[in-house]
Design a protein around this motif. Structure first.
Motif, mmCIF file in Angstrom:
data_model
loop_
_atom_site.group_PDB
_atom_site.id
_atom_site.type_symbol
_atom_site.label_atom_id
_atom_site.label_comp_id
_atom_site.label_asym_id
_atom_site.label_seq_id
_atom_site.Cartn_x
_atom_site.Cartn_y
_atom_site.Cartn_z
ATOM 1 N N GLY A 115 0.839 -1.188 0.000
ATOM 2 C CA GLY A 115 0.000 0.000 0.000
ATOM 3 C C GLY A 115 0.874 1.238 0.000
ATOM 4 N N PRO A 116 0.295 2.384 0.278
ATOM 5 C CA PRO A 116 1.078 3.627 0.295
ATOM 6 C C PRO A 116 2.244 3.592 1.282
ATOM 7 C CG PRO A 116 -1.280 4.090 0.417
ATOM 8 C CD PRO A 116 -1.122 2.601 0.533
ATOM 9 N N TRP A 117 2.200 2.702 2.263
ATOM 10 C CA TRP A 117 3.251 2.579 3.286
ATOM 11 C C TRP A 117 4.418 1.717 2.809
ATOM 12 C CZ3 TRP A 117 -1.572 0.363 3.444
ATOM 13 C CH2 TRP A 117 -1.609 -1.009 3.257
ATOM 14 N N GLY A 118 4.303 1.106 1.635
ATOM 15 C CA GLY A 118 5.295 0.156 1.123
ATOM 16 C C GLY A 118 4.695 -1.235 1.148
ATOM 17 N N THR A 119 5.523 -2.231 1.363
ATOM 18 C CA THR A 119 5.047 -3.613 1.452
ATOM 19 C C THR A 119 5.485 -4.171 2.795
ATOM 20 O OG1 THR A 119 5.293 -3.861 -0.934
ATOM 21 C CG2 THR A 119 5.049 -5.888 0.336
ATOM 22 N N THR A 120 4.518 -4.670 3.551
ATOM 23 C CA THR A 120 4.799 -5.241 4.861
ATOM 24 C C THR A 120 4.458 -6.718 4.860
ATOM 25 O OG1 THR A 120 2.606 -4.490 5.580
ATOM 26 C CG2 THR A 120 4.480 -3.100 6.172
ATOM 27 N N TYR A 121 5.012 -7.424 5.821
ATOM 28 C CA TYR A 121 4.823 -8.868 5.947
ATOM 29 C C TYR A 121 4.426 -9.202 7.374
ATOM 30 C CZ TYR A 121 7.252 -8.899 1.524
ATOM 31 O OH TYR A 121 7.585 -8.674 0.219
ATOM 32 N N ALA A 122 3.589 -10.213 7.515
ATOM 33 C CA ALA A 122 3.196 -10.678 8.843
ATOM 34 C C ALA A 122 4.418 -11.313 9.506
ATOM 35 C CB ALA A 122 2.054 -11.675 8.733
ATOM 36 N N SER A 123 4.785 -10.810 10.661
ATOM 37 C CA SER A 123 5.992 -11.281 11.336
ATOM 38 C C SER A 123 5.847 -12.709 11.853
ATOM 39 C CB SER A 123 6.348 -10.341 12.495
ATOM 40 O OG SER A 123 5.305 -10.315 13.429
ATOM 41 N N ASN A 124 6.984 -13.296 12.146
ATOM 42 C CA ASN A 124 7.037 -14.628 12.735
ATOM 43 C C ASN A 124 6.798 -14.459 14.236
ATOM 44 O OD1 ASN A 124 7.844 -17.007 13.984
ATOM 45 N ND2 ASN A 124 9.490 -17.391 12.529
ATOM 46 N N LEU A 125 5.579 -14.762 14.674
ATOM 47 C CA LEU A 125 5.233 -14.579 16.086
ATOM 48 C C LEU A 125 5.951 -15.569 16.991
ATOM 49 C CD1 LEU A 125 1.421 -13.761 15.826
ATOM 50 C CD2 LEU A 125 3.392 -12.211 15.845
ATOM 51 N N ARG A 126 6.412 -16.679 16.427
ATOM 52 C CA ARG A 126 7.207 -17.625 17.229
ATOM 53 C C ARG A 126 8.507 -16.965 17.674
ATOM 54 N NH1 ARG A 126 6.834 -23.670 14.662
ATOM 55 N NH2 ARG A 126 4.590 -23.718 14.277
ATOM 56 N N LEU A 127 9.113 -16.195 16.762
ATOM 57 C CA LEU A 127 10.344 -15.476 17.121
ATOM 58 C C LEU A 127 10.041 -14.369 18.130
ATOM 59 C CD1 LEU A 127 12.168 -15.129 13.688
ATOM 60 C CD2 LEU A 127 12.938 -16.424 15.679
ATOM 61 N N VAL A 128 8.927 -13.664 17.923
ATOM 62 C CA VAL A 128 8.549 -12.597 18.853
ATOM 63 C C VAL A 128 8.412 -13.165 20.263
ATOM 64 C CG1 VAL A 128 6.727 -10.935 19.433
ATOM 65 C CG2 VAL A 128 7.436 -11.222 17.044
ATOM 66 N N ALA A 129 7.740 -14.302 20.398
ATOM 67 C CA ALA A 129 7.547 -14.919 21.716
ATOM 68 C C ALA A 129 8.857 -15.502 22.257
ATOM 69 C CB ALA A 129 6.475 -15.997 21.654
ATOM 70 N N ALA A 130 9.676 -16.069 21.396
ATOM 71 C CA ALA A 130 10.924 -16.691 21.844
ATOM 72 C C ALA A 130 11.911 -15.655 22.400
ATOM 73 C CB ALA A 130 11.568 -17.462 20.695
ATOM 74 N N GLU A 131 11.806 -14.425 21.935
ATOM 75 C CA GLU A 131 12.730 -13.361 22.362
ATOM 76 C C GLU A 131 12.301 -12.693 23.666
ATOM 77 O OE1 GLU A 131 12.564 -10.856 18.923
ATOM 78 O OE2 GLU A 131 13.908 -12.145 17.763
ATOM 79 N N ARG A 132 11.154 -13.124 24.234
ATOM 80 C CA ARG A 132 10.616 -12.463 25.419
ATOM 81 C C ARG A 132 10.114 -13.483 26.422
ATOM 82 N NH1 ARG A 132 9.768 -9.779 20.868
ATOM 83 N NH2 ARG A 132 9.903 -7.518 20.874
ATOM 84 N N ASP A 133 10.116 -13.091 27.692
ATOM 85 C CA ASP A 133 9.405 -13.926 28.657
ATOM 86 C C ASP A 133 7.940 -13.501 28.612
ATOM 87 O OD1 ASP A 133 8.949 -11.709 30.406
ATOM 88 O OD2 ASP A 133 10.701 -12.196 31.621
ATOM 89 N N GLU A 134 7.094 -14.165 29.377
ATOM 90 C CA GLU A 134 5.648 -13.933 29.300
ATOM 91 C C GLU A 134 5.265 -12.486 29.599
ATOM 92 O OE1 GLU A 134 1.812 -15.623 31.663
ATOM 93 O OE2 GLU A 134 3.244 -17.131 30.960
ATOM 94 N N SER A 135 5.838 -11.911 30.647
ATOM 95 C CA SER A 135 5.509 -10.526 31.009
ATOM 96 C C SER A 135 5.998 -9.542 29.951
ATOM 97 C CB SER A 135 6.092 -10.169 32.376
ATOM 98 O OG SER A 135 5.441 -10.936 33.369
ATOM 99 N N GLU A 136 7.169 -9.776 29.399
ATOM 100 C CA GLU A 136 7.682 -8.913 28.323
ATOM 101 C C GLU A 136 6.798 -9.011 27.078
ATOM 102 O OE1 GLU A 136 12.461 -9.080 29.370
ATOM 103 O OE2 GLU A 136 11.575 -10.630 28.088
ATOM 104 N N PHE A 137 6.284 -10.202 26.787
ATOM 105 C CA PHE A 137 5.390 -10.404 25.650
ATOM 106 C C PHE A 137 4.103 -9.592 25.846
ATOM 107 C CE2 PHE A 137 2.020 -12.754 23.394
ATOM 108 C CZ PHE A 137 2.565 -12.831 22.116
ATOM 109 N N VAL A 138 3.542 -9.642 27.050
ATOM 110 C CA VAL A 138 2.330 -8.878 27.354
ATOM 111 C C VAL A 138 2.597 -7.390 27.159
ATOM 112 C CG1 VAL A 138 0.769 -8.178 29.226
ATOM 113 C CG2 VAL A 138 1.311 -10.602 28.872
#
Length: 161
Positions: free
Chosen positions: A71-94
């Motif tokens: 779109g006008p913002w460029g092209t974006t991709y749905a991130s790998n949420l497994r990596l997002v969760a793996a990089e954080r503990d539960e409270s950091e994820f929240v």
């Protein structure tokens, strides 16, 4: 007269039963996280092939996708949420979900309204899926052609006058 209508409406709302924030009265769980991921639409974009088929492949669930959203913002991709969760503990994820701001078409503001128990359940579910895998493709700036398939999000052209 108008004032009494407002008071009556407010009194009626106050009398409504309070609903639980989530169905997980027993606390956060992997099972509740699975449900949250489906009804919140996480799999629609973050699980390759799910949007097209409605079938969930556990091997690729929430591991991101190579289908871009242009779109006008460029092209974006749905991130790998497994990596997002793996990089954080539960409270950091929240905290990440509470403060996340992303480019379109991700409705990050919906995450800000998610009950904390559902956020914690989503974390547990994502962590249960297995190895994080690789990152999704990086965003492509406006005006540059992506090398992956993409969906075009174009605002409608309005007639003059």
């Amino acid at each position: 007269m108008r004032h009494s209508i407002i008071v009556t409406f407010a009194a009626a709302c106050a009398a409504l039963p309070t609903l639980p924030a989530s169905a997980g009265d027993a606390g956060p769980s992997v099972e509740r996280g699975h449900t949250v991921a489906i009804v919140s639409g996480c799999h629609d974009c973050h699980s390759a092939g799910y949007m097209e088929s409605g079938a969930l492949d556990p091997a690729t669930a929430l591991a991101g996708a190579g289908l871009g959203f242009r779109g006008p913002w460029g092209t974006t991709y749905a991130s790998n949420l497994r990596l997002v969760a793996a990089e954080r503990d539960e409270s950091e994820f929240v905290e990440h979900l509470r403060t996340l701001k992303t480019r379109p078409p991700m409705p990050y503001f919906n995450l800000h309204a998610m009950p904390e128990a559902d956020m914690r359940s989503l974390y547990l579910y994502i962590r249960s899926l297995g190895e994080p895998g690789e990152p999704a493709p990086a965003a492509v700036p406006p005006g540059e052609e992506p090398t992956t398939p993409y969906i075009v999000f174009a605002p409608p052209t309005m007639p003059a006058g």
